[in-house]
Motif scaffolding. Structure first.
Motif, PDB file in Angstrom:
ATOM      1  N   VAL A   1       0.863  -1.171   0.000  1.00  0.00           N
ATOM      2  CA  VAL A   1       0.000   0.000   0.000  1.00  0.00           C
ATOM      3  C   VAL A   1       0.904   1.227   0.000  1.00  0.00           C
ATOM      4  N   SER A   2       0.596   2.221  -0.828  1.00  0.00           N
ATOM      5  CA  SER A   2       1.380   3.461  -0.864  1.00  0.00           C
ATOM      6  C   SER A   2       0.573   4.610  -0.290  1.00  0.00           C
ATOM      7  N   TYR A   3       1.288   5.522   0.375  1.00  0.00           N
ATOM      8  CA  TYR A   3       0.641   6.715   0.907  1.00  0.00           C
ATOM      9  C   TYR A   3       1.607   7.884   0.739  1.00  0.00           C
ATOM     10  N   PRO A   4       1.124   9.020   0.210  1.00  0.00           N
ATOM     11  CA  PRO A   4       2.010  10.187   0.037  1.00  0.00           C
ATOM     12  C   PRO A   4       2.219  10.925   1.366  1.00  0.00           C
ATOM     13  N   VAL A   5       3.476  11.153   1.708  1.00  0.00           N
ATOM     14  CA  VAL A   5       3.824  11.832   2.957  1.00  0.00           C
ATOM     15  C   VAL A   5       4.493  13.156   2.616  1.00  0.00           C
ATOM     16  N   ALA A   6       3.987  14.233   3.184  1.00  0.00           N
ATOM     17  CA  ALA A   6       4.582  15.562   2.968  1.00  0.00           C
ATOM     18  C   ALA A   6       5.847  15.672   3.810  1.00  0.00           C
ATOM     19  N   VAL A   7       6.962  15.950   3.171  1.00  0.00           N
ATOM     20  CA  VAL A   7       8.229  16.115   3.878  1.00  0.00           C
ATOM     21  C   VAL A   7       8.457  17.604   4.176  1.00  0.00           C
ATOM     22  N   ALA A   8       8.192  18.461   3.189  1.00  0.00           N
ATOM     23  CA  ALA A   8       8.361  19.905   3.381  1.00  0.00           C
ATOM     24  C   ALA A   8       7.418  20.377   4.484  1.00  0.00           C
ATOM     25  N   GLY A   9       7.973  21.076   5.477  1.00  0.00           N
ATOM     26  CA  GLY A   9       7.171  21.574   6.588  1.00  0.00           C
ATOM     27  C   GLY A   9       6.936  20.563   7.694  1.00  0.00           C
ATOM     28  N   SER A  10       7.469  19.355   7.563  1.00  0.00           N
ATOM     29  CA  SER A  10       7.269  18.314   8.574  1.00  0.00           C
ATOM     30  C   SER A  10       8.345  18.390   9.659  1.00  0.00           C
ATOM     31  N   VAL A  11       8.214  17.569  10.696  1.00  0.00           N
ATOM     32  CA  VAL A  11       9.241  17.505  11.741  1.00  0.00           C
ATOM     33  C   VAL A  11      10.576  17.023  11.161  1.00  0.00           C
ATOM     34  N   TRP A  12      10.531  16.226  10.102  1.00  0.00           N
ATOM     35  CA  TRP A  12      11.779  15.824   9.455  1.00  0.00           C
ATOM     36  C   TRP A  12      12.459  17.033   8.828  1.00  0.00           C
ATOM     37  N   HIS A  13      11.704  17.883   8.197  1.00  0.00           N
ATOM     38  CA  HIS A  13      12.239  19.101   7.585  1.00  0.00           C
ATOM     39  C   HIS A  13      12.868  19.980   8.669  1.00  0.00           C
ATOM     40  N   TYR A  14      12.134  20.223   9.757  1.00  0.00           N
ATOM     41  CA  TYR A  14      12.652  21.065  10.835  1.00  0.00           C
ATOM     42  C   TYR A  14      13.852  20.432  11.519  1.00  0.00           C
ATOM     43  N   GLY A  15      13.881  19.119  11.638  1.00  0.00           N
ATOM     44  CA  GLY A  15      15.008  18.414  12.227  1.00  0.00           C
ATOM     45  C   GLY A  15      16.250  18.479  11.356  1.00  0.00           C
ATOM     46  N   ALA A  16      16.084  18.683  10.063  1.00  0.00           N
ATOM     47  CA  ALA A  16      17.217  18.737   9.133  1.00  0.00           C
ATOM     48  C   ALA A  16      17.684  20.167   8.858  1.00  0.00           C
ATOM     49  N   GLU A  17      16.905  21.180   9.260  1.00  0.00           N
ATOM     50  CA  GLU A  17      17.256  22.557   8.920  1.00  0.00           C
ATOM     51  C   GLU A  17      18.626  22.964   9.459  1.00  0.00           C
ATOM     52  N   ARG A  18      18.873  22.727  10.708  1.00  0.00           N
ATOM     53  CA  ARG A  18      20.137  23.153  11.313  1.00  0.00           C
ATOM     54  C   ARG A  18      21.329  22.396  10.733  1.00  0.00           C
ATOM     55  N   PRO A  19      21.270  21.029  10.703  1.00  0.00           N
ATOM     56  CA  PRO A  19      22.433  20.313  10.146  1.00  0.00           C
ATOM     57  C   PRO A  19      22.646  20.605   8.655  1.00  0.00           C
ATOM     58  N   CYS A  20      21.584  20.968   7.927  1.00  0.00           N
ATOM     59  CA  CYS A  20      21.717  21.244   6.507  1.00  0.00           C
ATOM     60  C   CYS A  20      22.034  22.711   6.213  1.00  0.00           C
ATOM     61  N   ALA A  21      22.012  23.545   7.235  1.00  0.00           N
ATOM     62  CA  ALA A  21      22.273  24.979   7.022  1.00  0.00           C
ATOM     63  C   ALA A  21      23.714  25.186   6.537  1.00  0.00           C
ATOM     64  N   PRO A  22      23.907  26.109   5.556  1.00  0.00           N
ATOM     65  CA  PRO A  22      25.266  26.372   5.064  1.00  0.00           C
ATOM     66  C   PRO A  22      26.140  26.924   6.212  1.00  0.00           C
ATOM     67  N   ARG A  23      27.386  26.532   6.184  1.00  0.00           N
ATOM     68  CA  ARG A  23      28.300  26.956   7.256  1.00  0.00           C
ATOM     69  C   ARG A  23      29.144  28.086   6.847  1.00  0.00           C
TER      70      ARG A  23
END
Length: 191
Positions: free
Chosen positions: A169-191
């Motif tokens: 069974v497939s289900y579409p999951v929104a990644v943009a704006g999710s807790v995964w997105h917010y959890g990745a913002e800091r580590p993915c931020a340019p240094r």
């Protein structure tokens, strides 16, 4: 002078006349009993057939209900992880899965992939009652430059229904704006 009177019963198709004392022959009584038994057997057959068809229909509906799978999923948590110089982030997370179907299901696998994001479960199965929610531990691989487009991530679930049938069974999951997105913002931020 004695005359023997024969009486013919016009309702019957049997040419046997009634006896002179007004009684009906044994053959005629036997024929009537046979007809009554035949009609009774027919009525019993119709009743049993109707019950059988009803049971078959109920059984088919129950099988269809047990085989029906409907679920909803969304990112529930993100934790830890690390990134490399190439802009790839590895993260642990959880996927909340809600059984929106009418029967219990067991979710045994979850995975999804699109440009920038890969998700796969850690191998745990979850039994979900109808309306119940379970959390599936997942590993995420996120390419920081590509991961957070607007298109959802299609997650494929391996699901076993109450009748022991396994389906995908497939289900579409929104990644943009999710807790995964917010959890990745800091580590993915340019240094």
């Amino acid at each position: 002078m004695s005359a023997e009177h024969n009486v013919i019963d016009l309702d019957e198709h049997d040419p046997q006349p009634a006896l002179s004392d007004g009684t009906v022959s044994v053959r005629l009584v036997t024929k009537r009993k046979w007809n009554v038994r035949l009609v009774a057997a027919f009525v019993v057959g119709v009743v049993l057939g109707g019950i059988g068809v009803g049971e078959l229909r109920d059984s088919r509906e129950e099988r269809e209900r047990n085989a029906s799978v409907s679920l909803v999923a969304f990112p529930a948590s993100a934790a830890g992880g690390g990134s490399d110089a190439m802009g790839i982030l590895w993260m642990d997370g959880q996927l909340a899965v809600i059984n929106a179907g009418p029967a219990p299901i067991t979710v045994s696998a979850a995975s999804g992939q699109r440009p920038g994001v890969q998700v796969h479960d850690t191998g745990q199965s979850r039994l979900l009652r109808p309306g119940g929610t379970g959390w599936i531990n997942v590993k995420l691989r996120i390419e920081c430059a590509l991961a957070f487009g607007s298109e959802p991530l299609s997650i494929r679930f391996s699901v076993e229904t109450a009748d022991r049938q396994v389906s995908e069974v497939s289900y579409p999951v929104a990644v943009a704006g999710s807790v995964w997105h917010y959890g990745a913002e800091r580590p993915c931020a340019p240094r």
